[in-house]
Write an enzyme that holds these catalytic residues in place. Sequence first.
Site, PDB file in Angstrom:
ATOM      1  N   HIS A  76       0.812  -1.226   0.000  1.00  0.00           N
ATOM      2  CA  HIS A  76       0.000   0.000   0.000  1.00  0.00           C
ATOM      3  C   HIS A  76       0.845   1.276   0.000  1.00  0.00           C
ATOM      4  CE1 HIS A  76      -4.236  -1.461   0.546  1.00  0.00           C
ATOM      5  NE2 HIS A  76      -3.581  -2.558   0.863  1.00  0.00           N
ATOM      6  N   THR A  77       2.083   1.161  -0.431  1.00  0.00           N
ATOM      7  CA  THR A  77       2.942   2.358  -0.448  1.00  0.00           C
ATOM      8  C   THR A  77       2.742   3.186  -1.711  1.00  0.00           C
ATOM      9  OG1 THR A  77       4.658   0.925  -1.329  1.00  0.00           O
ATOM     10  CG2 THR A  77       4.801   1.456   1.014  1.00  0.00           C
TER      11      THR A  77
ATOM     12  N   GLY B 120      -4.260 -11.977  -8.279  1.00  0.00           N
ATOM     13  CA  GLY B 120      -3.323 -11.031  -7.688  1.00  0.00           C
ATOM     14  C   GLY B 120      -1.923 -11.126  -8.269  1.00  0.00           C
ATOM     15  N   LEU B 121      -1.752 -11.913  -9.336  1.00  0.00           N
ATOM     16  CA  LEU B 121      -0.426 -12.009  -9.958  1.00  0.00           C
ATOM     17  C   LEU B 121      -0.316 -11.054 -11.145  1.00  0.00           C
ATOM     18  CD1 LEU B 121       0.336 -15.817  -9.795  1.00  0.00           C
ATOM     19  CD2 LEU B 121       0.732 -14.012  -8.133  1.00  0.00           C
TER      20      LEU B 121
ATOM     21  N   SER C  51      -2.386 -10.561 -13.971  1.00  0.00           N
ATOM     22  CA  SER C  51      -2.642 -11.009 -15.344  1.00  0.00           C
ATOM     23  C   SER C  51      -3.091  -9.832 -16.196  1.00  0.00           C
ATOM     24  CB  SER C  51      -3.697 -12.119 -15.352  1.00  0.00           C
ATOM     25  OG  SER C  51      -4.963 -11.632 -14.955  1.00  0.00           O
ATOM     26  N   SER C  52      -3.727  -8.840 -15.568  1.00  0.00           N
ATOM     27  CA  SER C  52      -4.228  -7.694 -16.348  1.00  0.00           C
ATOM     28  C   SER C  52      -3.067  -6.899 -16.946  1.00  0.00           C
ATOM     29  CB  SER C  52      -5.119  -6.799 -15.478  1.00  0.00           C
ATOM     30  OG  SER C  52      -4.418  -6.291 -14.374  1.00  0.00           O
TER      31      SER C  52
ATOM     32  N   GLU D 229      -5.408   0.844 -18.559  1.00  0.00           N
ATOM     33  CA  GLU D 229      -6.200   0.221 -17.478  1.00  0.00           C
ATOM     34  C   GLU D 229      -7.006   1.288 -16.730  1.00  0.00           C
ATOM     35  OE1 GLU D 229      -4.372  -3.060 -15.549  1.00  0.00           O
ATOM     36  OE2 GLU D 229      -5.752  -3.067 -13.849  1.00  0.00           O
TER      37      GLU D 229
ATOM     38  N   ASP E 183       2.444  -2.768 -11.418  1.00  0.00           N
ATOM     39  CA  ASP E 183       2.211  -3.992 -12.188  1.00  0.00           C
ATOM     40  C   ASP E 183       2.850  -3.903 -13.571  1.00  0.00           C
ATOM     41  OD1 ASP E 183       0.736  -4.515  -9.970  1.00  0.00           O
ATOM     42  OD2 ASP E 183      -1.215  -4.551 -10.973  1.00  0.00           O
TER      43      ASP E 183
HETATM   44  P1  ADP Z   1      -4.983  -9.733 -11.760  1.00  0.00           P
HETATM   45  O1  ADP Z   1      -4.373  -8.640 -12.576  1.00  0.00           O
HETATM   46  O2  ADP Z   1      -4.444  -9.767 -10.374  1.00  0.00           O
HETATM   47  O3  ADP Z   1      -4.894 -11.081 -12.400  1.00  0.00           O
HETATM   48  P2  ADP Z   1      -7.332  -8.237 -12.374  1.00  0.00           P
HETATM   49  O4  ADP Z   1      -8.719  -8.282 -11.880  1.00  0.00           O
HETATM   50  O5  ADP Z   1      -6.596  -6.941 -12.324  1.00  0.00           O
HETATM   51  O6  ADP Z   1      -6.521  -9.384 -11.620  1.00  0.00           O
HETATM   52  O7  ADP Z   1      -7.306  -8.693 -13.899  1.00  0.00           O
HETATM   53  C1  ADP Z   1      -7.941  -9.874 -14.302  1.00  0.00           C
HETATM   54  C2  ADP Z   1      -8.704  -9.625 -15.605  1.00  0.00           C
HETATM   55  O8  ADP Z   1      -7.782  -9.476 -16.708  1.00  0.00           O
HETATM   56  C3  ADP Z   1      -9.587 -10.802 -15.989  1.00  0.00           C
HETATM   57  O9  ADP Z   1     -10.834 -10.743 -15.333  1.00  0.00           O
HETATM   58  C4  ADP Z   1      -9.720 -10.600 -17.497  1.00  0.00           C
HETATM   59  O10 ADP Z   1     -10.673  -9.593 -17.782  1.00  0.00           O
HETATM   60  C5  ADP Z   1      -8.336 -10.042 -17.880  1.00  0.00           C
HETATM   61  N1  ADP Z   1      -7.469 -11.152 -18.317  1.00  0.00           N
HETATM   62  C6  ADP Z   1      -6.338 -11.582 -17.733  1.00  0.00           C
HETATM   63  N2  ADP Z   1      -5.800 -12.638 -18.389  1.00  0.00           N
HETATM   64  C7  ADP Z   1      -6.627 -12.895 -19.429  1.00  0.00           C
HETATM   65  C8  ADP Z   1      -6.657 -13.871 -20.484  1.00  0.00           C
HETATM   66  N3  ADP Z   1      -5.722 -14.816 -20.585  1.00  0.00           N
HETATM   67  N4  ADP Z   1      -7.686 -13.810 -21.369  1.00  0.00           N
HETATM   68  C9  ADP Z   1      -8.627 -12.867 -21.271  1.00  0.00           C
HETATM   69  N5  ADP Z   1      -8.650 -11.941 -20.303  1.00  0.00           N
HETATM   70  C10 ADP Z   1      -7.682 -11.941 -19.383  1.00  0.00           C
HETATM   71 MG    MG Z   2      -4.598  -6.535 -12.244  1.00  0.00          MG
END
Ligand code: ADP
Ligand code: MG
Length: 358
Positions: free
Chosen positions: A16-17, A105-106, A108-109, A141, A153
């Site tokens: 949270h920094t 939380g890894l 993926s977005s 984003e 991220d």
């Molecule tokens: P995190 O970033 O921690 O994984 P987020 O809620 O920020 O969680 O982002 C997740 C979102 O990113 C998913 O709900 C989806 O909309 C999008 N996303 C991530 N990976 C994929 C993928 N392989 N295919 C389609 N959408 C994806």
């Molecule tokens: Mg994310």
Amino acid sequence: MHTAYAPGRVELLGNHTDYNQGYVLSAAIDRGVTLVGEATGSPSTTLHSVALEQSYETSSDRLVPNEEHEWANYPLGVLDVFQKEGLPVCGFRAEIESTLPLGAGLSSSAALEVSTAKLLEKIFGFTLDPLRLAKLCRRAENEFVGVNCGLLDQVSSVFGKAGHAIFLDCRRETVETTPFPAGVALLITHCGVAHRLSGGEYNERREQCFDAASRMGVEALRDVSSAQLEAARESLPRLSYLRAAHIVGENERVLQGVELLRAGDVKAFGALMFASHESSRVNFENSTPELDALVEIARTLPGVLGSRLTGGGFGGATVTLLESDKATAVAEALAGRYHEKTGFTAHTYLCAIADGAR
Ligand code: ADP
Ligand code: MG
């Protein structure tokens, strides 16, 4: 056809920094998003997500966020921001494959945004400055997806380096990498319980941090040392003091952590991770009984150097630093004992510290 890849990340110290203009230490992991694609030669743009088994088609000359296929907003947001920046992009088609769990939380977005940006660079033949690329992905984003995330991220996904931690100064927006001593690995453990609390809790913490800063007459908690905080303690409401103690402590732990990595002292670095978790539990109150259980169990396992909650908290995951040769045994024991203790099923991801986007 072109291929682009961007990894996920884990926050190692500095909880949270970011919105307190402070410091964060993170690492890119060896899981990420791969995009394979090419130009369509027209504005027509088609995306297919293997994980979601969904396709989405639109035109690059009228991009609008859509609610039905929210996932497509991440790549389309990057295309939109690139267009607004005057970069030479047009329609493309891409297949999205991922080894990252979605929403765990890894990040993926950010991996999806950054891999899109790298793919667009390759397809349309230009190269952006890496920090600019990270910032444009964050903007995608923020503006197109509508998530008010910080820069960590995207920076981690872009600047990741095998065997190195990434040090981000959120006020200056500068990035450095620091080598990690050899022989260690990261175990990310999702507690298997959905986030209990909504964004309300998160916003409340932000407000308490801003309140503490303004009462101390500084722009952000970044500007406060623990000595200054102790001197101001009596004048602060109890909760503002506790929240500030977490942020001030985290900033100091990040700076100390960088020094310890430089000195090759992973043991002392691990102790900072435990201290970080304790501060989350007691001061910031963003831990949960499940996350506490994961950290407490990890503490007892041979080969574990440190463990803490990672990311926003209120659920989600812990990150454990451990000796590589004991990693598999620790992952199994941790998941087993956690299930015995809580009845929940943890998801463990054993990760190497890996290179950034390419
Ligand atoms: P995190 O970033 O921690 O994984 P987020 O809620 O920020 O969680 O982002 C997740 C979102 O990113 C998913 O709900 C989806 O909309 C999008 N996303 C991530 N990976 C994929 C993928 N392989 N295919 C389609 N959408 C994806
Ligand atoms: Mg994310």
